[in-house]
Scaffold this motif. Structure first.
Motif: not given
Ligand code: 5GP
Length: 114
Positions: A45, A47, A52-53, A57, A98
């Motif tokens: 998935r 991120i 941004d986590a 998460d 990512h």
């Protein structure tokens, strides 16, 4: 979020030397290794960056770290040791948006990193 080349690796659209996979994590050898062993552990998935986590998460990030540690142990790398690194955005040296944990092993690391 935008598609990255790591999403393409997850979907097997571009080749990679995959060394570990489970339902949430994929690990493959870095195309430009910075140590005798250089593997990237990524969540399936996407991120974009560590920044941004969110709290949602937390388990996924823990899984990423433990997958790297387990793989290093299985490969006989744990006794001598290794380094795990996650770069965040430009000043951190992140080039693929990512999140990915670098596992580097097989040589003595220096500190501070350049
Ligand atoms: P970053 O600089 O974002 O922390 O790390 C990205 C890493 O991805 C780099 O170490 C780079 O060598 C690696 N990389 C970039 N493109 C590819 C690719 O197509 N395949 C693989 N296996 N690694 C890649």
């Amino acid at each position: 979020m935008s598609d990255t080349l790591f999403s393409k690796i997850i979907r097997r659209e571009i080749p990679a030397d995959i060394v570990f996979e489970d339902d949430e994590v994929l690990a493959f050898r870095d195309i430009n290794p910075q140590a005798p062993t250089h593997v990237l552990f990524i969540p399936k998935r996407a991120i974009a960056t560590l920044d941004d986590a969110t709290d949602n998460d937390q388990a996924l990030l823990g899984r990423l770290m433990l997958a790297a540690a387990r793989w290093a142990r299985e490969q006989g790398l744990a006794e001598r040791g290794y380094r795990v690194v996650m770069n965040c955005r430009d000043d951190g040296g992140q080039s693929v948006h990512h999140i990915h944990l670098h596992l580097l092993a097989g040589r003595r690391m220096t500190w501070p990193p350049g």
